[in-house]
Design an enzyme around this catalytic site. Sequence first.
Site, PDB file in Angstrom:
ATOM      1  N   VAL B 102       0.560 -10.064  12.836  1.00 34.87           N
ATOM      2  CA  VAL B 102       0.793 -10.248  11.411  1.00 34.87           C
ATOM      3  C   VAL B 102       0.314  -8.977  10.730  1.00 34.87           C
ATOM      4  O   VAL B 102      -0.719  -8.423  11.109  1.00 34.87           O
ATOM      5  CB  VAL B 102       0.012 -11.462  10.858  1.00 34.87           C
ATOM      6  CG1 VAL B 102       0.319 -11.681   9.381  1.00 34.87           C
ATOM      7  CG2 VAL B 102       0.325 -12.718  11.664  1.00 34.87           C
ATOM      8  N   CYS B 103       1.108  -8.489   9.759  1.00 37.51           N
ATOM      9  CA  CYS B 103       0.614  -7.415   8.893  1.00 37.51           C
ATOM     10  C   CYS B 103       0.273  -6.172   9.734  1.00 37.51           C
ATOM     11  O   CYS B 103       0.990  -5.848  10.683  1.00 37.51           O
ATOM     12  CB  CYS B 103      -0.591  -7.986   8.137  1.00 37.51           C
ATOM     13  SG  CYS B 103      -1.099  -7.149   6.651  1.00 37.51           S
ATOM     14  N   THR B 104      -0.800  -5.505   9.418  1.00 34.09           N
ATOM     15  CA  THR B 104      -1.174  -4.275  10.118  1.00 34.09           C
ATOM     16  C   THR B 104      -1.716  -4.513  11.526  1.00 34.09           C
ATOM     17  O   THR B 104      -2.082  -3.549  12.210  1.00 34.09           O
ATOM     18  CB  THR B 104      -2.218  -3.486   9.303  1.00 34.09           C
ATOM     19  OG1 THR B 104      -3.305  -4.359   8.981  1.00 34.09           O
ATOM     20  CG2 THR B 104      -1.622  -2.947   8.012  1.00 34.09           C
TER      21      THR B 104
END
Lengths: 204, 204
Positions: B102-104
């Site tokens: 998820v995300c970075t």
Amino acid sequence: MAERTLGVVLFPGFELLDVFGPLEAFGGLPGLFRVVLVAEQSGPVASAQRVRAVADHGLADCPRLDLLLVPGGIGTREEVENRTLLDWLARRAAEAEIVTSVCTGAALLARAGVLDGRRATTNKAFFQWVADHGPHVAWIKAARWVDDGKFVTSSGVSAGIDMALHVIARTCGREVSENVARAMEYEWHTDSDWDPFAKVWGLV
Amino acid sequence: MAERTLGVVLFPGFELLDVFGPLEAFGGLPGLFRVVLVAEQSGPVASAQRVRAVADHGLADCPRLDLLLVPGGIGTREEVENRTLLDWLARRAAEAEIVTSVCTGAALLARAGVLDGRRATTNKAFFQWVADHGPHVAWIKAARWVDDGKFVTSSGVSAGIDMALHVIARTCGREVSENVARAMEYEWHTDSDWDPFAKVWGLV
């Protein structure tokens, strides 16, 4: 603008997203909001999904709270009979600026007596169970959240995110909320009347 | 259907919703998924939003994982240099059925080398920073999530919920996912191409 302290109540069997959805929003605004987790005793508390979060404070050593958030979850089935917690909620609600709930957390506020005469909403799948705990509350069947001034209650689980963004907009301005939603890549439901789940769960 | 074990990696400065959005979904399906939190050492880990979760296992005593989830958050800035964690991720990714971020969190998978030659996406506000960590990855700018078989990567923060529901649908069937989304009162974005935030953040 002075920093507000938000206290989030944990109990065994709290619903994960009820807590951490709103905290993603409030927690991204240091200087505006300081977030603390509080439970009967400080230390690890197991969620309904079994993974654990850490309560920073016990009820007895919890700092003064400007905002209060009460999550739901299967654990509310026991907590509605927990006089120690309910009395603490009533006292802290009296001195708070805004008191919020997510999902079946509204049952705890209702049992603490602080919602009497107020409009409020809650989880749609367990609506009647919650409503039975607050016979003097004006329960709203179809609402993503209900803002009745001091008390802001939201529908089930993910609705807490929309409600949190609303409370941030109300206290800090709409632009702040919009920036938070954008950073979360979250499509904020800005209309408190949006509630397809009231129909899904047969309430309307 | 055998129960799958999902391991979620925690590190100091992990993003709350990256972890607990997906866990709300997976954690509501005991018997299908068992969820464990894992960090370099077991015990409390502070999130980017400062509140703490408890790692059930350290890297060394983590059980075999069928699914792996790597969150993002400001802490990834340090973890991209954490050889111990990256080596562990590479080993565990090799034996897992599905590896997600998820995300970075995608920056950690990229630095672990497991995304080379794969299609992947990440947070839209920090897209270039992540992409720089994976020069041999086919980064997709506009996508809520990207399913490249073994690796399923999602966009920023709240996108993890949509990705998790997709992984549940893929492994357990669409009806299971729809039931979970309904219980969460969550409007699932079922289209992986839905991504207004790529435009908001100037990527397209």
